[in-house]
Scaffold this motif. Structure first.
Motif, PDB file in Angstrom:
ATOM      1  N   LEU A  11      32.022  14.606 -81.651  1.00 44.46           N
ATOM      2  CA  LEU A  11      32.793  15.652 -80.868  1.00 44.46           C
ATOM      3  C   LEU A  11      31.801  16.795 -80.682  1.00 44.46           C
ATOM      4  CD1 LEU A  11      35.184  16.423 -84.305  1.00 44.46           C
ATOM      5  CD2 LEU A  11      35.661  15.602 -82.387  1.00 44.46           C
ATOM      6  N   ASN A  12      32.865  17.372 -79.919  1.00 43.41           N
ATOM      7  CA  ASN A  12      32.065  17.992 -78.630  1.00 43.41           C
ATOM      8  C   ASN A  12      31.237  19.809 -80.038  1.00 43.41           C
ATOM      9  OD1 ASN A  12      33.942  19.968 -79.673  1.00 43.41           O
ATOM     10  ND2 ASN A  12      34.388  20.567 -77.371  1.00 43.41           N
ATOM     11  N   ASN A  13      31.619  19.687 -80.633  1.00 39.29           N
ATOM     12  CA  ASN A  13      30.291  20.141 -81.070  1.00 39.29           C
ATOM     13  C   ASN A  13      29.130  19.441 -82.371  1.00 39.29           C
ATOM     14  OD1 ASN A  13      31.382  18.415 -83.474  1.00 39.29           O
ATOM     15  ND2 ASN A  13      33.087  20.065 -84.836  1.00 39.29           N
ATOM     16  N   GLY A  14      28.780  18.253 -82.016  1.00 45.40           N
ATOM     17  CA  GLY A  14      27.977  17.105 -82.747  1.00 45.40           C
ATOM     18  C   GLY A  14      28.176  16.747 -83.605  1.00 45.40           C
TER      19      GLY A  14
ATOM     20  N   PRO B  79      34.822  14.457 -72.218  1.00 46.38           N
ATOM     21  CA  PRO B  79      34.469  14.985 -70.675  1.00 46.38           C
ATOM     22  C   PRO B  79      33.654  13.957 -70.166  1.00 46.38           C
ATOM     23  CG  PRO B  79      35.027  16.689 -71.922  1.00 46.38           C
ATOM     24  CD  PRO B  79      34.972  15.231 -73.028  1.00 46.38           C
ATOM     25  N   CYS B  80      33.404  13.998 -69.130  1.00 45.48           N
ATOM     26  CA  CYS B  80      32.566  12.823 -68.669  1.00 45.48           C
ATOM     27  C   CYS B  80      32.055  13.208 -67.030  1.00 45.48           C
ATOM     28  CB  CYS B  80      33.354  10.908 -68.632  1.00 45.48           C
ATOM     29  SG  CYS B  80      32.035  10.296 -66.920  1.00 45.48           S
ATOM     30  N   ASP B  81      30.642  13.596 -66.448  1.00 47.80           N
ATOM     31  CA  ASP B  81      29.846  13.768 -65.070  1.00 47.80           C
ATOM     32  C   ASP B  81      29.333  13.134 -65.025  1.00 47.80           C
ATOM     33  OD1 ASP B  81      29.350  16.560 -63.643  1.00 47.80           O
ATOM     34  OD2 ASP B  81      26.816  16.243 -64.821  1.00 47.80           O
ATOM     35  N   GLN B  82      30.462  11.895 -64.438  1.00 51.41           N
ATOM     36  CA  GLN B  82      29.735  10.551 -63.140  1.00 51.41           C
ATOM     37  C   GLN B  82      30.414  10.630 -62.264  1.00 51.41           C
ATOM     38  OE1 GLN B  82      29.801   7.218 -66.922  1.00 51.41           O
ATOM     39  NE2 GLN B  82      28.026   6.998 -65.804  1.00 51.41           N
ATOM     40  N   PHE B  83      31.724  10.726 -62.537  1.00 58.68           N
ATOM     41  CA  PHE B  83      32.195  11.134 -60.782  1.00 58.68           C
ATOM     42  C   PHE B  83      32.264  12.870 -60.355  1.00 58.68           C
ATOM     43  CE2 PHE B  83      34.442   8.880 -64.086  1.00 58.68           C
ATOM     44  CZ  PHE B  83      34.302   7.343 -63.648  1.00 58.68           C
TER      45      PHE B  83
ATOM     46  N   ASP C 208      28.986  21.183 -73.823  1.00 55.30           N
ATOM     47  CA  ASP C 208      29.725  20.889 -74.543  1.00 55.30           C
ATOM     48  C   ASP C 208      30.617  22.333 -74.291  1.00 55.30           C
ATOM     49  OD1 ASP C 208      29.911  18.124 -75.055  1.00 55.30           O
ATOM     50  OD2 ASP C 208      27.910  18.149 -75.572  1.00 55.30           O
ATOM     51  N   SER C 209      30.031  23.274 -74.699  1.00 55.28           N
ATOM     52  CA  SER C 209      30.391  24.786 -75.393  1.00 55.28           C
ATOM     53  C   SER C 209      31.571  25.220 -73.996  1.00 55.28           C
ATOM     54  CB  SER C 209      29.729  26.038 -76.173  1.00 55.28           C
ATOM     55  OG  SER C 209      29.043  26.092 -75.460  1.00 55.28           O
ATOM     56  N   GLU C 210      30.580  25.677 -72.962  1.00 54.40           N
ATOM     57  CA  GLU C 210      31.941  25.126 -71.404  1.00 54.40           C
ATOM     58  C   GLU C 210      32.753  24.690 -71.752  1.00 54.40           C
ATOM     59  OE1 GLU C 210      27.463  27.306 -69.511  1.00 54.40           O
ATOM     60  OE2 GLU C 210      28.061  25.050 -69.194  1.00 54.40           O
ATOM     61  N   ILE C 211      32.452  23.541 -71.801  1.00 55.25           N
ATOM     62  CA  ILE C 211      33.714  22.638 -71.619  1.00 55.25           C
ATOM     63  C   ILE C 211      35.222  23.053 -72.921  1.00 55.25           C
ATOM     64  CG2 ILE C 211      34.581  19.944 -71.528  1.00 55.25           C
ATOM     65  CD1 ILE C 211      31.622  19.279 -71.173  1.00 55.25           C
ATOM     66  N   GLU C 212      34.594  22.831 -73.841  1.00 54.50           N
ATOM     67  CA  GLU C 212      35.869  23.340 -74.716  1.00 54.50           C
ATOM     68  C   GLU C 212      36.243  24.677 -74.877  1.00 54.50           C
ATOM     69  OE1 GLU C 212      36.421  24.114 -79.789  1.00 54.50           O
ATOM     70  OE2 GLU C 212      34.528  24.369 -79.207  1.00 54.50           O
ATOM     71  N   GLN C 213      35.347  25.930 -73.637  1.00 50.61           N
ATOM     72  CA  GLN C 213      35.512  27.069 -73.922  1.00 50.61           C
ATOM     73  C   GLN C 213      37.120  27.078 -72.448  1.00 50.61           C
ATOM     74  OE1 GLN C 213      32.669  29.935 -72.918  1.00 50.61           O
ATOM     75  NE2 GLN C 213      34.164  31.723 -73.465  1.00 50.61           N
ATOM     76  N   PHE C 214      36.483  26.103 -71.846  1.00 50.54           N
ATOM     77  CA  PHE C 214      37.115  25.978 -69.929  1.00 50.54           C
ATOM     78  C   PHE C 214      38.339  25.680 -70.555  1.00 50.54           C
ATOM     79  CE2 PHE C 214      39.261  23.026 -67.044  1.00 50.54           C
ATOM     80  CZ  PHE C 214      39.237  23.737 -65.624  1.00 50.54           C
ATOM     81  N   CYS C 215      38.499  24.816 -71.400  1.00 51.52           N
ATOM     82  CA  CYS C 215      40.090  23.942 -71.506  1.00 51.52           C
ATOM     83  C   CYS C 215      40.876  25.089 -72.427  1.00 51.52           C
ATOM     84  CB  CYS C 215      39.447  22.788 -72.298  1.00 51.52           C
ATOM     85  SG  CYS C 215      38.909  20.964 -71.367  1.00 51.52           S
TER      86      CYS C 215
ATOM     87  N   LYS D 137      32.397  14.814 -77.152  1.00 53.98           N
ATOM     88  CA  LYS D 137      30.648  15.252 -76.649  1.00 53.98           C
ATOM     89  C   LYS D 137      31.008  14.348 -74.956  1.00 53.98           C
ATOM     90  CE  LYS D 137      26.108  15.994 -78.675  1.00 53.98           C
ATOM     91  NZ  LYS D 137      26.351  17.556 -78.443  1.00 53.98           N
ATOM     92  N   LYS D 138      30.307  15.741 -74.171  1.00 55.05           N
ATOM     93  CA  LYS D 138      30.343  14.638 -73.575  1.00 55.05           C
ATOM     94  C   LYS D 138      29.304  13.539 -72.827  1.00 55.05           C
ATOM     95  CE  LYS D 138      28.445  17.425 -69.579  1.00 55.05           C
ATOM     96  NZ  LYS D 138      27.565  18.164 -68.638  1.00 55.05           N
ATOM     97  N   THR D 139      30.786  12.699 -72.234  1.00 47.85           N
ATOM     98  CA  THR D 139      30.577  10.681 -72.487  1.00 47.85           C
ATOM     99  C   THR D 139      30.114   9.483 -71.088  1.00 47.85           C
ATOM    100  OG1 THR D 139      31.669  11.372 -74.443  1.00 47.85           O
ATOM    101  CG2 THR D 139      31.357   8.715 -73.273  1.00 47.85           C
ATOM    102  N   ASP D 140      29.187   9.215 -71.149  1.00 52.02           N
ATOM    103  CA  ASP D 140      29.467   8.146 -69.946  1.00 52.02           C
ATOM    104  C   ASP D 140      30.506   7.032 -69.852  1.00 52.02           C
ATOM    105  OD1 ASP D 140      27.119   9.355 -69.043  1.00 52.02           O
ATOM    106  OD2 ASP D 140      25.769   8.108 -68.314  1.00 52.02           O
ATOM    107  N   VAL D 141      30.727   7.164 -68.746  1.00 51.47           N
ATOM    108  CA  VAL D 141      32.094   5.937 -69.570  1.00 51.47           C
ATOM    109  C   VAL D 141      31.770   4.651 -68.282  1.00 51.47           C
ATOM    110  CG1 VAL D 141      33.066   7.449 -69.228  1.00 51.47           C
ATOM    111  CG2 VAL D 141      33.508   6.487 -67.677  1.00 51.47           C
ATOM    112  N   ASN D 142      30.694   5.004 -67.372  1.00 48.65           N
ATOM    113  CA  ASN D 142      30.111   3.549 -66.363  1.00 48.65           C
ATOM    114  C   ASN D 142      28.656   3.692 -66.597  1.00 48.65           C
ATOM    115  OD1 ASN D 142      32.824   2.441 -65.830  1.00 48.65           O
ATOM    116  ND2 ASN D 142      32.631   4.263 -64.515  1.00 48.65           N
TER     117      ASN D 142
END
Length: 160
Positions: A12-15, A64-68, A76-83, A95-100
């Motif tokens: 999870l985004n909290n680890g 969440p994914c940062d590959q695109f 992860d905490s910034e992403i959760e706060q944004f959402c 947790k931020k995840t690579d999908v490719n």
């Protein structure tokens, strides 16, 4: 080779590790997300669907994914706060995840092999690709990023 999503544990985004077996007998929509994407407003539809169907055994899982296009730059905490602040998201975020690629999560490799994309393509093309999983943990459909959450509701209804 795994046969269901239940054979995976994901952070999870909290680890904290989360066993996907915790979602047994639920219909699950798995989405690779991003905070700075043209499709980011789909969080509104995903949250609405989560609220509409959660009492009937439905769950949205956000990865969440940062590959695109580097569209998920935060931690992860910034992403959760944004959402939470912008879309009132209360479905699980992982947790931020690579999908490719070579560092892709084995979980996403499994999803892609179970539900290939257009013309049998295995790779995920962009943020907000969605995978629908039935109550038995089997991947039954893959949806393109441009497919709005509300356009999937009929398919979810059939499984609930």
């Amino acid at each position: 080779m795994p046969s269901t999503i239940y054979e995976f544990d994901m952070p999870l985004n909290n680890g904290q590790k989360k066993s996907l077996a915790d979602y047994k007998q639920q219909v699950v929509l798995i989405v690779n997300t991003a905070s700075k994407c043209g499709f980011t407003p789909q969080y509104t539809g995903l949250q609405a669907m989560h609220e509409k169907f959660k009492d009937r055994g439905f769950e949205v899982l956000g990865f969440p994914c940062d590959q695109f296009g580097h569209q998920e730059p935060g931690d992860d905490s910034e992403i959760e706060q944004f959402c939470s602040l912008n879309y009132n998201v209360d479905f699980p975020l992982f947790k931020k995840t690579d999908v490719n690629g070579k560092n892709a999560s084995p979980f996403f490799d499994f999803l892609k092999s179970e539900a290939p994309g257009l013309l049998g393509s295995k790779s995920i093309k962009w943020n907000f690709t969605k995978f629908l999983v039935n109550r038995d943990g089997k991947v039954i459909a893959r949806y393109a990023p441009k497919t709005k959450p509300e356009d999937i509701e009929k398919d979810i209804e059939k499984l609930l």
